[in-house]
Design an enzyme around this catalytic site. Structure first.
Site, PDB file in Angstrom:
ATOM      1  N   TYR A  54      -9.635   5.112  -8.994  1.00  0.00           N
ATOM      2  CA  TYR A  54      -8.359   5.472  -9.981  1.00  0.00           C
ATOM      3  C   TYR A  54      -8.561   4.280 -11.211  1.00  0.00           C
ATOM      4  CZ  TYR A  54      -6.532   7.835  -6.013  1.00  0.00           C
ATOM      5  OH  TYR A  54      -6.279   8.606  -4.795  1.00  0.00           O
ATOM      6  N   SER A 149     -10.531  11.177   3.765  1.00  0.00           N
ATOM      7  CA  SER A 149      -9.839  12.438   2.947  1.00  0.00           C
ATOM      8  C   SER A 149     -10.642  13.448   2.818  1.00  0.00           C
ATOM      9  CB  SER A 149      -9.404  11.788   1.376  1.00  0.00           C
ATOM     10  OG  SER A 149      -8.770  12.609   0.430  1.00  0.00           O
ATOM     11  N   GLY A 279       3.567  10.290  -6.535  1.00  0.00           N
ATOM     12  CA  GLY A 279       3.127   9.506  -7.737  1.00  0.00           C
ATOM     13  C   GLY A 279       4.444   9.764  -8.830  1.00  0.00           C
TER      14      GLY A 279
END
Length: 315
Positions: A54, A149, A279
């Site tokens: 990120y 994930s 988010g």
């Protein structure tokens, strides 16, 4: 805020968690990011999700700065490994796991992470090598628990079949009213093996918040209007999807909640979901999202919303 146990671990995570993809260190100003983190703690959110990729480390670095001074046992921190950090640094080999974990710990300014997740499956590295490296990271005290994930049921089962290695406690799939693929096989398999879901994009990149209106341009302060944060929105920001969500709004109104709270409560209706990651681009968004924790919605309203979603033409 209510809390759920994360798989077979001793971690208890908030039903709503704070994500940092496209926001921390990238899409929003440093001050807003730190204010959002402070607000998360005020609301009882204790799980923070990030990844080395990120912002190519920017999100982790900002978190390391913002979390400084808080007791380390007052929050649960998860990061990830796999996505390229350079032309040569990527994947789940032992060398990469060791290198990227140390780099993440340095940026996060901590001795350990509570949850270390494989961001995707690495077809170029033997699974045994990956699992042994992750197990050694746990033994070394750098990681408490491990997760993955977007692994397939076959890949998940293969990890479970390996003897003598740490077992995963979390799965991080995309899951929402508009994206239900994990229900078919991933969730049942995980539920049988002590693995909880930590859901990403429970609001379908914000579309399920109801802020986007049929025929109107996206609001100026929305993710869809931001060149830095509108990645992967094309699939959801289609007229037929916006129209379907608009048709769901009366159901949320009948339940006495916002569309975003309705969509988050739908995700949390699944017992195998431990937490839904949200988010935010500004702190005030968190309070509304956090209010979805513990909501009791008439299942008949959810069924009507599911029927509307099922009518959306495939892209």
């Amino acid at each position: 805020m209510q809390y759920r146990q994360l798989g077979d671990s001793d971690l208890t995570v908030s039903e709503i968690s704070l994500g940092t993809w496209l926001t921390f260190g990238v899409g929003i100003e440093r001050e807003k990011a730190i204010a959002s983190l402070d607000q998360a703690f005020d609301l009882g959110i204790n799980f923070i999700d990030t990844a080395n990729a990120y912002g190519y480390g920017a999100a982790e670095s900002l978190l390391g700065e913002a979390l400084k001074g808080r007791p380390r046992d007052s929050y649960i921190l998860g990061t990830k490994v796999f996505v390229p950090m350079s032309e040569t640094d990527y994947g789940l080999s032992r060398a990469q796991i060791e290198k990227q974990l140390d780099a993440s710990l340095k940026r996060l300014d901590t001795d350990y992470v509570d949850l270390y997740q494989c961001h995707r499956y690495d077809v170029d590295t033997p699974l045994e090598e990956t699992m042994e490296a992750l197990s050694d990271a746990v033994k070394a005290g750098k990681v408490r628990y491990i997760g993955f994930s977007e692994w397939s049921p076959k890949q998940i089962q293969a990890s479970l079949d390996l003897p003598g290695v740490e077992k995963f406690v979390s799965s991080q799939p995309q899951y929402s009213l508009l994206w239900r693929r994990p229900e078919k096989a991933v969730i049942p398999l995980c539920a049988e093996n002590g693995i909880s879901q930590i859901v990403w994009s429970p609001l379908a990149q914000g579309v399920l918040s109801g802020k986007y209106l049929p025929g109107d341009a996206p609001p100026q302060d929305s993710r869809a209007s931001s060149d830095k944060m509108n990645r992967q929105m094309g699939h959801w920001n289609r007229p037929e999807v916006i129209e379907a969500v608009h048709r769901m709004k009366p159901l949320a109104d009948e339940a006495g909640v916002s569309m975003a709270q309705f969509a988050l409560a739908w995700v949390l209706r699944e017992p195998n979901v431990a937490s839904a990651i949200v988010g935010v681009s500004r702190p005030e968004q968190l309070a509304a999202n956090a209010a979805a924790s513990g909501l009791k919605i008439d299942p008949a309203l959810f069924e009507k919303a599911e029927a509307i979603a099922a009518e959306i033409p495939r892209a």
